[in-house]
Design an enzyme around this catalytic site. Structure first.
Site, PDB file in Angstrom:
ATOM      1  N   ASP A 278     -25.265 -18.874  70.822  1.00 53.47           N
ATOM      2  CA  ASP A 278     -24.592 -17.456  71.415  1.00 53.47           C
ATOM      3  C   ASP A 278     -24.432 -17.569  72.853  1.00 53.47           C
ATOM      4  OD1 ASP A 278     -23.821 -15.035  69.811  1.00 53.47           O
ATOM      5  OD2 ASP A 278     -24.991 -14.452  71.887  1.00 53.47           O
ATOM      6  N   GLN A 279     -23.422 -17.272  73.200  1.00 56.21           N
ATOM      7  CA  GLN A 279     -23.121 -16.719  74.534  1.00 56.21           C
ATOM      8  C   GLN A 279     -22.935 -15.257  74.872  1.00 56.21           C
ATOM      9  OE1 GLN A 279     -19.069 -17.845  76.593  1.00 56.21           O
ATOM     10  NE2 GLN A 279     -20.576 -19.410  77.179  1.00 56.21           N
TER      11      GLN A 279
END
Length: 197
Positions: A74-75
């Site tokens: 995830d970013q």
């Protein structure tokens, strides 16, 4: 343990960017949608949000495929401690870029590797420091019309035309900004028992 062992390697993502990045490691893998609620918790710092979601994505798929080694990622873009998600629309993307104009933005990209059958779960975080040029409204509009980066946290694709919006990038894991930090991913896969060059 070799990559040709009987278990599967699964990327808990439907992102084509992450799929293309993971393919660089030359390991056979499949993809699966993690179906995780990505809503930030009250007071949750951007880096903690990225780490939690990466692990939750891997765990969600690992629960369905307990023998598999599952990668979640995830970013979260971080502007002065405030998370910036995927804009989704032209208007929100324009507002994000206007806020980031002339600013330093941290992009926190987390990766987690889980194999539920043996209780293996490790995660890591790569933070990329990005300095944006000063952007006027016309520049923002031209960029958005050309690239339509509405599925990217922070509204700019550094691997495409978005690189022209930036003044500098600082990172120790160069693919992290695109969405999957491959140096850290390789480290975690080796820890999980896979053989990589």
């Amino acid at each position: 343990m070799s990559a040709s062992a009987s278990f599967a390697l699964v990327l808990a993502s439907t992102s084509r960017y992450r799929r293309e990045l993971l393919a660089r490691l030359a390991l056979p893998f499949e993809t699966a949608a993690p179906d995780v609620d990505e809503t930030p918790r009250a007071g949750e710092a951007p880096r903690e949000l990225a780490l939690r979601l990466a692990l939750e994505k891997a765990q969600a798929v690992a629960a369905r495929k307990p023998q598999a080694i599952v990668i979640g990622s995830d970013q979260v873009a971080d502007l002065h401690g405030q998370p910036l998600g995927k804009p989704g629309t032209h208007e929100r993307a324009a507002a994000q870029l206007a806020r980031m104009s002339g600013q330093t933005v941290l992009f926190h990209t987390a990766v987690a590797v889980v194999q539920a059958s043996r209780g293996f779960a490790q995660s890591s975080l790569a933070t990329v420091t990005v300095r944006f040029r000063t952007l006027d409204a016309a520049t923002i509009e031209r960029y958005l019309l050309a690239e339509q980066p509405y599925d990217c946290a922070g509204s700019a694709k550094s691997e495409g035309l978005g690189i022209a919006l930036l003044q500098a990038i600082e990172s120790d894991d160069p693919t992290a900004l695109i969405g999957l930090p491959l140096i850290r991913t390789a480290q975690l896969l080796r820890a999980a028992g896979l053989t990589l060059p």
